[in-house]
Design a protein around this motif. Structure first.
Motif, PDB file in Angstrom:
ATOM      1  N   MET A   1     -32.827   5.327 -25.027  1.00  0.00           N
ATOM      2  CA  MET A   1     -31.575   5.352 -25.766  1.00  0.00           C
ATOM      3  C   MET A   1     -31.893   5.212 -27.249  1.00  0.00           C
ATOM      4  SD  MET A   1     -29.253   2.764 -23.518  1.00  0.00           S
ATOM      5  CE  MET A   1     -30.494   1.532 -23.182  1.00  0.00           C
ATOM      6  N   ASP A   2     -30.946   5.542 -28.091  1.00  0.00           N
ATOM      7  CA  ASP A   2     -31.215   5.300 -29.500  1.00  0.00           C
ATOM      8  C   ASP A   2     -30.983   3.826 -29.816  1.00  0.00           C
ATOM      9  OD1 ASP A   2     -28.529   4.945 -29.776  1.00  0.00           O
ATOM     10  OD2 ASP A   2     -28.196   6.748 -30.960  1.00  0.00           O
ATOM     11  N   GLU A   3     -31.263   3.467 -31.066  1.00  0.00           N
ATOM     12  CA  GLU A   3     -31.269   2.055 -31.423  1.00  0.00           C
ATOM     13  C   GLU A   3     -29.913   1.404 -31.181  1.00  0.00           C
ATOM     14  OE1 GLU A   3     -33.033   1.381 -35.206  1.00  0.00           O
ATOM     15  OE2 GLU A   3     -32.517  -0.734 -35.235  1.00  0.00           O
ATOM     16  N   ALA A   4     -28.836   2.118 -31.524  1.00  0.00           N
ATOM     17  CA  ALA A   4     -27.497   1.539 -31.353  1.00  0.00           C
ATOM     18  C   ALA A   4     -27.224   1.251 -29.885  1.00  0.00           C
ATOM     19  CB  ALA A   4     -26.447   2.498 -31.921  1.00  0.00           C
TER      20      ALA A   4
ATOM     21  N   ARG B   1     -29.441   0.650 -27.592  1.00  0.00           N
ATOM     22  CA  ARG B   1     -30.289  -0.469 -27.177  1.00  0.00           C
ATOM     23  C   ARG B   1     -29.702  -1.801 -27.634  1.00  0.00           C
ATOM     24  NH1 ARG B   1     -36.695   0.634 -26.923  1.00  0.00           N
ATOM     25  NH2 ARG B   1     -36.518   1.672 -24.948  1.00  0.00           N
ATOM     26  N   ILE B   2     -29.156  -1.800 -28.856  1.00  0.00           N
ATOM     27  CA  ILE B   2     -28.521  -3.027 -29.340  1.00  0.00           C
ATOM     28  C   ILE B   2     -27.304  -3.358 -28.476  1.00  0.00           C
ATOM     29  CG2 ILE B   2     -27.235  -4.016 -31.295  1.00  0.00           C
ATOM     30  CD1 ILE B   2     -29.223  -2.440 -33.119  1.00  0.00           C
TER      31      ILE B   2
ATOM     32  N   GLY C   1     -24.654  -7.610 -33.607  1.00  0.00           N
ATOM     33  CA  GLY C   1     -23.914  -6.422 -33.987  1.00  0.00           C
ATOM     34  C   GLY C   1     -23.448  -6.395 -35.426  1.00  0.00           C
ATOM     35  N   ASP C   2     -23.693  -7.452 -36.182  1.00  0.00           N
ATOM     36  CA  ASP C   2     -23.363  -7.409 -37.597  1.00  0.00           C
ATOM     37  C   ASP C   2     -24.666  -7.567 -38.398  1.00  0.00           C
ATOM     38  OD1 ASP C   2     -21.604  -7.553 -40.006  1.00  0.00           O
ATOM     39  OD2 ASP C   2     -20.086  -7.862 -38.458  1.00  0.00           O
TER      40      ASP C   2
ATOM     41  N   ASN D   1     -33.596  -8.062 -34.030  1.00  0.00           N
ATOM     42  CA  ASN D   1     -34.018  -6.848 -34.715  1.00  0.00           C
ATOM     43  C   ASN D   1     -34.871  -6.036 -33.754  1.00  0.00           C
ATOM     44  OD1 ASN D   1     -34.211  -5.547 -37.543  1.00  0.00           O
ATOM     45  ND2 ASN D   1     -36.344  -5.554 -36.860  1.00  0.00           N
ATOM     46  N   LEU D   2     -34.695  -4.713 -33.755  1.00  0.00           N
ATOM     47  CA  LEU D   2     -35.531  -3.824 -32.948  1.00  0.00           C
ATOM     48  C   LEU D   2     -36.286  -2.874 -33.857  1.00  0.00           C
ATOM     49  CD1 LEU D   2     -33.122  -2.759 -30.037  1.00  0.00           C
ATOM     50  CD2 LEU D   2     -34.894  -4.516 -30.000  1.00  0.00           C
ATOM     51  N   SER D   3     -37.591  -2.763 -33.641  1.00  0.00           N
ATOM     52  CA  SER D   3     -38.405  -1.786 -34.371  1.00  0.00           C
ATOM     53  C   SER D   3     -39.248  -1.028 -33.368  1.00  0.00           C
ATOM     54  CB  SER D   3     -39.373  -2.476 -35.341  1.00  0.00           C
ATOM     55  OG  SER D   3     -38.690  -3.201 -36.322  1.00  0.00           O
TER      56      SER D   3
END
Lengths: 328, 328
Positions: free
Chosen positions: B3-6, B8-9, B28-29, B126-128
């Protein structure tokens, strides 16, 4: 030769040593200890950011000092985006064997220099070895009234503090590694030594309905406000281009200034939705009923994708590929 | 496919969603927002820990779930070591392309399960992307009176809560990958799913003069107390060996139980120096005037090196090499 872990911690302790009110215990114990006086009835704001080699930076493009500086500023910018004031920071570093003690000292100096500008001391952290250099930075801040991404209202102005697109121009210049042309110095500095806009964030906290910092790119980050607030945002092309430094850098690179402004990241500018102006902000658009984002230009209005850099779609930002990911 | 980062978040947001008093804004903020009510006049305790692939774990030795679990517990243990109660956590993950969404979901579930046991929700992160998997975890806690490494007094008892040496025995068993022998199950569980000793930390806060958690190994960590307090510490060999699970594991491996107890790490036991006992603690030694540490055994007393795992000397913990670094 590398010092052992205790010696490295001592090195950083000396650098970060600071007579900071409200910090009871800094580096060297199991955890930092903070007195509650700095908080009082204020809200605590808390964020973590990470900079990874070959993803967020490349070691040949940035000095050790500037790497430390930007790692702290990037994290502090999230605190500024909430309208909060940074209080203190922790840093967790993964260091490959070839990052020697001199390099670590310079990274630490960059962190210290940034922390002094921010007024937020580094009060602890963690050191690990590892194959890939990374710096995770967590920052605590305080504020009276946090500004969230949601809350933008139809009719609000959209306001910008700081520059956009310039940091990406600086990175682009570094990636091309061609003889440097005039007009690119501010762009290089923007990418290497960004500043979290703390004062602007405080000013904005008095009036903003919603806000975000521009880390992934304006289109992407304004898209977050639009989505979280359930509104549409229309950006004004002329306002986006009213920055001589951006236009100079775009000219020197032969790139579109508008493209850089919309999709370039890592400037750490602030964007707010507000009915009124705040010191340090200039108007770049309007909040409307609806959804999505658009640019109103010389030839009419057109929708744009709220995209920017997405770690999980773009293989690597600093390969020079233009990010293609959508993020909404 | 990832999935894209959003997305995954969003996946992690659903996992970590929690009705936690005092958390105004979670995932989410730009940052989490915490109400100051949980702090009051208490001290804030703050730590960061990082787990790096091939340094602190190896992906073939631990499930995704347990990786998430132990990353949170390791960080929370530093909070317990100060006598504090965990409040909430942030997690910054670097994820290689082959860590798919199912794996991320399992890591997140491990973090959530640990956070529930700790009573400390994950409120952001945070995701990288990156080539090497790592998880940095920062935990906030609160306490009336933080217990530091310094403060041990001549004549104090040295007291232990939890087991020591077992986690290392479990790792050793995994590294040998030989058919598992009876007696090693508790050791495997100790390494894979450690528990931060929060209740014991709270009990200790009422009486401890100094304390630490055993992450690098007893000799190393007790050495930190001795050095920070300017005292000597003598450990009692019989007390160190009074743990049937340790002796069973050592027997099954053909290793020295005393060696495992002194130099094995990652148990997240608690050690305190105190004039009196606390619930959950048993006595393992004495604080004396002087410096350094020693073991008083069946054949007299001998000094030991306050060593343990040092990231910057041992090439890699999980290669199975015995750590040889000194750390003082």
């Amino acid at each position: 030769m590398s010092m052992d872990e205790a010696a490295r911690i001592a090195l950083l302790s000396r650098l970060f040593e600071a007579d900071t009110p409200g910090v009871d215990v800094g580096i060297g114990d199991d955890a930092a200890v903070l007195a509650p006086d700095a908080v009082g009835a204020r809200r605590i704001v808390w964020t973590i950011d990470e900079q990874v080699d070959a993803v967020h930076f490349r070691r040949d493009l940035v000095s050790w000092h500037d790497l430390g500086w930007r790692s702290l500023m990037a994290a502090a910018s999230d605190v500024a985006a909430m309208g909060a004031v940074p209080w203190c920071a922790l840093t967790a570093m993964v260091l490959p064997g070839d990052v020697d003690d001199a390099a670590l000292g310079q990274i630490g100096q960059g962190q210290r220099d940034a922390s002094r500008v921010l007024g937020a001391p580094v009060v602890g952290g963690n050191l690990s070895q590892g194959r890939v250099l990374s710096i995770a930075t967590t920052v605590l801040g305080t504020c009276e009234r946090p500004v969230r991404r949601r809350g933008a209202r139809e009719g609000d102005g959209v306001w910008l503090a700081g520059s956009i697109g310039i940091a990406r121009a600086g990175l682009e210049a570094l990636l091309r590694a061609s003889p440097m042309r005039a007009g690119l110095e501010p762009a290089l500095a923007a990418w290497r030594t960004p500043r979290a806009l703390i004062a602007e964030g405080r000013a904005m906290a008095l009036c903003a309905h919603a806000a975000i910092d521009v880390s992934d790119g304006l289109a992407c980050d304004v898209g977050h406000i639009a989505q979280a607030s359930g509104v549409a945002i229309v950006l004004d092309e002329a306002a986006l281009l009213a920055d001589p430094a951006l236009c100079d850098a775009a000219d020197a690179l032969g790139e579109s200034a508008l493209h850089l402004a919309l999709f370039g990241g890592e400037d750490y500018a602030l964007v707010m939705a507000s009915a009124v102006e705040a010191p340090g902000f200039r108007r770049i658009g309007t909040v409307r009923a609806g959804s999505g984002i658009a640019v109103r230009g010389f030839s009419g209005e057109r929708p744009i994708e709220p995209r920017g850099f997405d770690h999980f779609r773009a293989d690597c930002f600093v390969t020079g590929k233009r990010p293609e990911a959508s993020r909404s």
